[in-house]
Scaffold this motif. Sequence first.
Motif, PDB file in Angstrom:
ATOM      1  N   THR A  51       1.147  -8.824  -6.500  1.00 57.64           N
ATOM      2  CA  THR A  51       1.256  -7.537  -5.938  1.00 57.64           C
ATOM      3  C   THR A  51       1.791  -7.329  -4.423  1.00 57.64           C
ATOM      4  O   THR A  51       0.904  -8.011  -3.679  1.00 57.64           O
ATOM      5  N   PRO A  52       2.805  -6.919  -4.094  1.00 54.86           N
ATOM      6  CA  PRO A  52       3.122  -6.657  -2.599  1.00 54.86           C
ATOM      7  C   PRO A  52       1.907  -5.726  -1.771  1.00 54.86           C
ATOM      8  O   PRO A  52       1.152  -4.960  -2.506  1.00 54.86           O
ATOM      9  N   LEU A  53       1.576  -6.097  -0.610  1.00 50.33           N
ATOM     10  CA  LEU A  53       0.446  -5.330  -0.076  1.00 50.33           C
ATOM     11  C   LEU A  53       0.614  -3.819   0.119  1.00 50.33           C
ATOM     12  O   LEU A  53      -0.186  -3.125  -0.266  1.00 50.33           O
ATOM     13  N   SER A  54       1.853  -3.424   0.298  1.00 49.41           N
ATOM     14  CA  SER A  54       2.401  -2.001   0.348  1.00 49.41           C
ATOM     15  C   SER A  54       2.031  -1.262  -0.851  1.00 49.41           C
ATOM     16  O   SER A  54       1.457  -0.271  -0.951  1.00 49.41           O
ATOM     17  N   VAL A  55       2.313  -2.082  -1.908  1.00 54.65           N
ATOM     18  CA  VAL A  55       2.046  -1.377  -3.329  1.00 54.65           C
ATOM     19  C   VAL A  55       0.475  -1.301  -3.637  1.00 54.65           C
ATOM     20  O   VAL A  55       0.036  -0.336  -4.294  1.00 54.65           O
ATOM     21  N   PHE A  56      -0.106  -2.318  -3.285  1.00 57.07           N
ATOM     22  CA  PHE A  56      -1.573  -2.563  -3.522  1.00 57.07           C
ATOM     23  C   PHE A  56      -2.298  -1.491  -2.828  1.00 57.07           C
ATOM     24  O   PHE A  56      -3.192  -0.779  -3.305  1.00 57.07           O
ATOM     25  N   LEU A  57      -2.107  -1.291  -1.472  1.00 55.81           N
ATOM     26  CA  LEU A  57      -2.614  -0.278  -0.838  1.00 55.81           C
ATOM     27  C   LEU A  57      -2.330   1.022  -1.352  1.00 55.81           C
ATOM     28  O   LEU A  57      -3.234   2.106  -1.105  1.00 55.81           O
ATOM     29  N   ARG A  58      -1.064   1.493  -1.882  1.00 54.99           N
ATOM     30  CA  ARG A  58      -0.887   2.637  -2.452  1.00 54.99           C
ATOM     31  C   ARG A  58      -1.605   3.000  -3.504  1.00 54.99           C
ATOM     32  O   ARG A  58      -1.801   4.160  -3.917  1.00 54.99           O
ATOM     33  N   SER A  59      -1.754   1.884  -4.249  1.00 56.51           N
ATOM     34  CA  SER A  59      -2.379   1.900  -5.854  1.00 56.51           C
ATOM     35  C   SER A  59      -3.881   2.552  -5.337  1.00 56.51           C
ATOM     36  O   SER A  59      -4.591   3.184  -6.059  1.00 56.51           O
ATOM     37  N   LEU A  60      -4.521   1.936  -4.304  1.00 55.54           N
ATOM     38  CA  LEU A  60      -5.867   2.420  -4.065  1.00 55.54           C
ATOM     39  C   LEU A  60      -5.850   3.783  -3.435  1.00 55.54           C
ATOM     40  O   LEU A  60      -6.978   4.434  -3.848  1.00 55.54           O
ATOM     41  N   LYS A  61      -4.749   4.370  -2.840  1.00 58.20           N
ATOM     42  CA  LYS A  61      -4.846   5.797  -2.535  1.00 58.20           C
ATOM     43  C   LYS A  61      -4.615   6.670  -3.649  1.00 58.20           C
ATOM     44  O   LYS A  61      -5.073   7.852  -3.635  1.00 58.20           O
ATOM     45  N   MET A  62      -3.933   6.250  -4.730  1.00 59.35           N
ATOM     46  CA  MET A  62      -3.550   6.875  -5.960  1.00 59.35           C
ATOM     47  C   MET A  62      -4.546   7.024  -6.776  1.00 59.35           C
ATOM     48  O   MET A  62      -4.763   7.784  -7.737  1.00 59.35           O
ATOM     49  N   PHE A  63      -5.625   5.994  -6.508  1.00 60.95           N
ATOM     50  CA  PHE A  63      -7.041   6.284  -7.644  1.00 60.95           C
ATOM     51  C   PHE A  63      -7.273   7.628  -7.659  1.00 60.95           C
ATOM     52  O   PHE A  63      -7.882   8.004  -8.855  1.00 60.95           O
ATOM     53  N   MET A  64      -7.434   8.232  -6.505  1.00 63.45           N
ATOM     54  CA  MET A  64      -8.312   9.644  -6.559  1.00 63.45           C
ATOM     55  C   MET A  64      -7.707  10.603  -7.425  1.00 63.45           C
ATOM     56  O   MET A  64      -8.003  11.696  -7.523  1.00 63.45           O
ATOM     57  N   TRP A  65      -6.119  10.233  -7.794  1.00 65.80           N
ATOM     58  CA  TRP A  65      -5.309  11.340  -8.325  1.00 65.80           C
ATOM     59  C   TRP A  65      -5.944  11.455  -9.668  1.00 65.80           C
ATOM     60  O   TRP A  65      -5.723  12.671 -10.468  1.00 65.80           O
ATOM     61  N   ILE A  66      -6.646  10.584 -10.176  1.00 65.06           N
ATOM     62  CA  ILE A  66      -7.298  10.860 -11.771  1.00 65.06           C
ATOM     63  C   ILE A  66      -8.315  11.766 -11.486  1.00 65.06           C
ATOM     64  O   ILE A  66      -8.741  12.539 -12.573  1.00 65.06           O
TER      65      ILE A  66
END
Length: 246
Positions: A51-66
């Motif tokens: 995973t590219p760094l930008s995508v990985f960091l974005r995934s961490l931020k999106m986790f709280m969306w659940i």
Amino acid sequence: MDILTLIGLALGFGAILVGNILEGGHTDSLVQGVAFLIVAGGTVGAVMVQTPLSVFLRSLKMFMWIFLPPKVEQKAAVEKIVSWSNIARKEGLLGLESLVESETDSFAQKGLQLLVDGSEPETIRSILEVEIGVKEHFDTQAAKVYEGLGGYSPTIGIIGAVMGLIHVMNNLADPSKLGSGIAVAFVATIYGVGLANLIFLPVATKLKGIIHNQTQFREMVVEGVISIAEGENPRNIETKLDGYLH
């Protein structure tokens, strides 16, 4: 707060733990720090490689969306767009200029600005659809990080199980060390399969659903803005946009 996520997590883990107790097992037998280290560390490491760094960091931020999904107020947006069309019909497109700065949604604000600037409908559509596509692709890639976690987790669990069995084979002469090795072997498998099917894969699916809703919302805004640019009747615009409402 998405209450269904909380209920689902509680029900999933609760059913496993209660079932274990009803079968005569002990909860502490499922707590193995070494097994968790192998599965969690190996799974996250594998995903970080792909995973590219930008995508990985974005995934961490999106986790709280659940738990706290972004609000998509489609009904309010339809009413707002219809009000824009009424203003444009009475005062012209320049009448919308005072609303640009006060618009809180950045995507809708860009659409308003393009209207005020007098851009052609097809130009407006082209510009906004590029933004929709790029945003959807980036967020979908971030959601797929959890799919990757769900794919690697069971395999890493099997690696943990094999490592535990190797430990057992190396200590056949010392029965006191056999129990810990066997425990790591079976619990690592449980961790791998459990994390994949109770957390990672459901999270990925839920995030994709949220991304789809956001994309549909932006497409609705595009249709509204284009309709205003083409001078459609406000009532017709409202009827068209009502088709997006659930």
